[in-house]
Design a protein around this motif. Structure first.
Motif, PDB file in Angstrom:
ATOM      1  N   ASN A   1       9.544   7.097  -1.126  1.00 32.25           N
ATOM      2  CA  ASN A   1       9.385   7.685   0.200  1.00 32.25           C
ATOM      3  C   ASN A   1       8.120   8.524   0.344  1.00 32.25           C
ATOM      4  O   ASN A   1       7.770   8.923   1.453  1.00 32.25           O
ATOM      5  CB  ASN A   1      10.604   8.535   0.549  1.00 32.25           C
ATOM      6  N   ALA A   2       7.417   8.775  -0.755  1.00 34.50           N
ATOM      7  CA  ALA A   2       6.244   9.648  -0.710  1.00 34.50           C
ATOM      8  C   ALA A   2       4.971   8.935  -0.287  1.00 34.50           C
ATOM      9  O   ALA A   2       4.005   9.586   0.086  1.00 34.50           O
ATOM     10  CB  ALA A   2       6.024  10.296  -2.084  1.00 34.50           C
ATOM     11  N   GLY A   3       4.958   7.625  -0.335  1.00 31.87           N
ATOM     12  CA  GLY A   3       3.725   6.915  -0.018  1.00 31.87           C
ATOM     13  C   GLY A   3       3.969   5.696   0.843  1.00 31.87           C
ATOM     14  O   GLY A   3       5.102   5.406   1.228  1.00 31.87           O
ATOM     15  N   PRO A   4       2.890   4.974   1.125  1.00 33.59           N
ATOM     16  CA  PRO A   4       3.013   3.781   1.982  1.00 33.59           C
ATOM     17  C   PRO A   4       3.676   2.627   1.240  1.00 33.59           C
ATOM     18  O   PRO A   4       3.787   2.623   0.024  1.00 33.59           O
ATOM     19  CB  PRO A   4       1.552   3.451   2.309  1.00 33.59           C
ATOM     20  N   ARG A   5       4.091   1.628   1.985  1.00 38.81           N
ATOM     21  CA  ARG A   5       4.677   0.407   1.416  1.00 38.81           C
ATOM     22  C   ARG A   5       3.517  -0.533   1.073  1.00 38.81           C
ATOM     23  O   ARG A   5       3.230  -1.488   1.779  1.00 38.81           O
ATOM     24  CB  ARG A   5       5.626  -0.255   2.407  1.00 38.81           C
ATOM     25  N   ASP A   6       2.841  -0.238  -0.045  1.00 36.82           N
ATOM     26  CA  ASP A   6       1.650  -0.975  -0.442  1.00 36.82           C
ATOM     27  C   ASP A   6       1.867  -1.633  -1.805  1.00 36.82           C
ATOM     28  O   ASP A   6       3.005  -1.834  -2.228  1.00 36.82           O
ATOM     29  CB  ASP A   6       0.443  -0.041  -0.464  1.00 36.82           C
ATOM     30  N   ALA A   7       0.782  -1.959  -2.508  1.00 34.81           N
ATOM     31  CA  ALA A   7       0.886  -2.610  -3.821  1.00 34.81           C
ATOM     32  C   ALA A   7       1.608  -1.713  -4.823  1.00 34.81           C
ATOM     33  O   ALA A   7       2.366  -2.195  -5.663  1.00 34.81           O
ATOM     34  CB  ALA A   7      -0.499  -2.982  -4.338  1.00 34.81           C
ATOM     35  N   PHE A   8       1.381  -0.400  -4.746  1.00 35.98           N
ATOM     36  CA  PHE A   8       2.095   0.530  -5.627  1.00 35.98           C
ATOM     37  C   PHE A   8       3.602   0.411  -5.399  1.00 35.98           C
ATOM     38  O   PHE A   8       4.379   0.298  -6.349  1.00 35.98           O
ATOM     39  CB  PHE A   8       1.626   1.967  -5.359  1.00 35.98           C
ATOM     40  N   TYR A   9       4.012   0.421  -4.157  1.00 35.85           N
ATOM     41  CA  TYR A   9       5.433   0.297  -3.818  1.00 35.85           C
ATOM     42  C   TYR A   9       5.992  -1.031  -4.332  1.00 35.85           C
ATOM     43  O   TYR A   9       7.089  -1.084  -4.879  1.00 35.85           O
ATOM     44  CB  TYR A   9       5.617   0.415  -2.308  1.00 35.85           C
ATOM     45  N   ALA A  10       5.223  -2.100  -4.196  1.00 35.70           N
ATOM     46  CA  ALA A  10       5.670  -3.414  -4.673  1.00 35.70           C
ATOM     47  C   ALA A  10       5.871  -3.395  -6.189  1.00 35.70           C
ATOM     48  O   ALA A  10       6.869  -3.918  -6.689  1.00 35.70           O
ATOM     49  CB  ALA A  10       4.673  -4.495  -4.273  1.00 35.70           C
ATOM     50  N   ARG A  11       4.939  -2.784  -6.935  1.00 36.44           N
ATOM     51  CA  ARG A  11       5.096  -2.694  -8.392  1.00 36.44           C
ATOM     52  C   ARG A  11       6.348  -1.917  -8.755  1.00 36.44           C
ATOM     53  O   ARG A  11       7.030  -2.209  -9.732  1.00 36.44           O
ATOM     54  CB  ARG A  11       3.888  -2.014  -9.037  1.00 36.44           C
ATOM     55  N   MET A  12       6.637  -0.906  -7.969  1.00 32.52           N
ATOM     56  CA  MET A  12       7.773  -0.032  -8.235  1.00 32.52           C
ATOM     57  C   MET A  12       9.108  -0.714  -7.948  1.00 32.52           C
ATOM     58  O   MET A  12      10.091  -0.461  -8.638  1.00 32.52           O
ATOM     59  CB  MET A  12       7.627   1.215  -7.362  1.00 32.52           C
ATOM     60  N   THR A  13       9.151  -1.562  -6.950  1.00 33.49           N
ATOM     61  CA  THR A  13      10.436  -2.077  -6.463  1.00 33.49           C
ATOM     62  C   THR A  13      10.708  -3.549  -6.757  1.00 33.49           C
ATOM     63  O   THR A  13      11.853  -3.973  -6.659  1.00 33.49           O
ATOM     64  CB  THR A  13      10.545  -1.880  -4.938  1.00 33.49           C
ATOM     65  N   HIS A  14       9.694  -4.335  -7.102  1.00 35.57           N
ATOM     66  CA  HIS A  14       9.919  -5.771  -7.241  1.00 35.57           C
ATOM     67  C   HIS A  14       9.507  -6.258  -8.621  1.00 35.57           C
ATOM     68  O   HIS A  14       8.351  -6.134  -9.013  1.00 35.57           O
ATOM     69  CB  HIS A  14       9.148  -6.536  -6.160  1.00 35.57           C
ATOM     70  N   TRP A  15      10.446  -6.842  -9.338  1.00 31.47           N
ATOM     71  CA  TRP A  15      10.211  -7.290 -10.712  1.00 31.47           C
ATOM     72  C   TRP A  15       9.136  -8.359 -10.821  1.00 31.47           C
ATOM     73  O   TRP A  15       8.513  -8.517 -11.868  1.00 31.47           O
ATOM     74  CB  TRP A  15      11.520  -7.808 -11.330  1.00 31.47           C
ATOM     75  N   ALA A  16       8.863  -9.113  -9.762  1.00 28.34           N
ATOM     76  CA  ALA A  16       7.882 -10.200  -9.824  1.00 28.34           C
ATOM     77  C   ALA A  16       6.485  -9.766  -9.380  1.00 28.34           C
ATOM     78  O   ALA A  16       5.558 -10.575  -9.410  1.00 28.34           O
ATOM     79  CB  ALA A  16       8.351 -11.373  -8.968  1.00 28.34           C
ATOM     80  N   ALA A  17       6.318  -8.511  -8.981  1.00 27.02           N
ATOM     81  CA  ALA A  17       4.991  -8.026  -8.582  1.00 27.02           C
ATOM     82  C   ALA A  17       4.103  -7.916  -9.827  1.00 27.02           C
ATOM     83  O   ALA A  17       4.604  -7.753 -10.937  1.00 27.02           O
ATOM     84  CB  ALA A  17       5.114  -6.654  -7.918  1.00 27.02           C
ATOM     85  N   PRO A  18       2.787  -7.999  -9.659  1.00 33.41           N
ATOM     86  CA  PRO A  18       1.896  -7.786 -10.815  1.00 33.41           C
ATOM     87  C   PRO A  18       2.051  -6.357 -11.346  1.00 33.41           C
ATOM     88  O   PRO A  18       2.048  -5.404 -10.582  1.00 33.41           O
ATOM     89  CB  PRO A  18       0.491  -7.987 -10.233  1.00 33.41           C
ATOM     90  N   GLY A  19       2.234  -6.215 -12.653  1.00 42.54           N
ATOM     91  CA  GLY A  19       2.379  -4.895 -13.271  1.00 42.54           C
ATOM     92  C   GLY A  19       3.627  -4.152 -12.847  1.00 42.54           C
ATOM     93  O   GLY A  19       3.570  -2.955 -12.565  1.00 42.54           O
ATOM     94  N   PRO A  20       4.787  -4.823 -12.800  1.00 43.96           N
ATOM     95  CA  PRO A  20       5.986  -4.176 -12.250  1.00 43.96           C
ATOM     96  C   PRO A  20       6.538  -3.065 -13.127  1.00 43.96           C
ATOM     97  O   PRO A  20       6.370  -3.071 -14.346  1.00 43.96           O
ATOM     98  CB  PRO A  20       6.988  -5.334 -12.188  1.00 43.96           C
ATOM     99  N   TRP A  21       7.176  -2.129 -12.480  1.00 45.79           N
ATOM    100  CA  TRP A  21       7.920  -1.093 -13.191  1.00 45.79           C
ATOM    101  C   TRP A  21       9.156  -1.739 -13.816  1.00 45.79           C
ATOM    102  O   TRP A  21       9.656  -2.759 -13.351  1.00 45.79           O
ATOM    103  CB  TRP A  21       8.373  -0.007 -12.231  1.00 45.79           C
TER     104      TRP A  21
END
Length: 121
Positions: free
Chosen positions: A59-79
């Motif tokens: 909730n602290a930032g925009p829904r961008d590439a960082f958010y995608a890494r954080m929330t989606h296992w298939a994103a590049p460099g996922p959390w």
């Protein structure tokens, strides 16, 4: 971050075990896994605090590439977010096994820390 977060453990880019200490004397079978996580941050939380941490960061930032890494296992460099169950009898052989959700482990590339500085501004 509103709610009180209670991290259990934070491991940084200096290596797991913290401050350049290598845990291989006790757990030599972990050496390959530890090496694969160089440059990653690992934070262990009680379950409720881990979920609050993830919500606060999302909730602290925009829904961008960082958010995608954080929330989606298939994103590049996922959390990597793992919930760890624990057996109450693990340290007490006199008890019957009884598992409960104990821990949320959040792992992410240390380079993502730089993205956090842009939040809120």
């Amino acid at each position: 971050m509103g709610e009180q977060l209670r991290p259990v453990r934070l491991e940084g880019p200096g290596g797991l075990g913290g401050h350049g200490q290598e845990p291989f004397g006790v757990l030599p079978h972990m050496a390959q896994w530890v090496e694969s996580r160089r440059g990653w941050m690992l934070i262990d939380f009680p379950v409720d605090s881990g979920l609050a941490f993830l919500s606060a960061v999302a909730n602290a930032g925009p829904r961008d590439a960082f958010y995608a890494r954080m929330t989606h296992w298939a994103a590049p460099g996922p959390w990597d977010v793992t919930i760890k169950p624990m057996d109450a009898a693990m340290f007490r052989e006199d008890l019957p096994s009884r598992f409960r959700l104990q821990l949320v482990q959040v792992s992410f590339p240390a380079s993502d820390l730089a993205d956090w500085s842009t939040f809120g501004g």
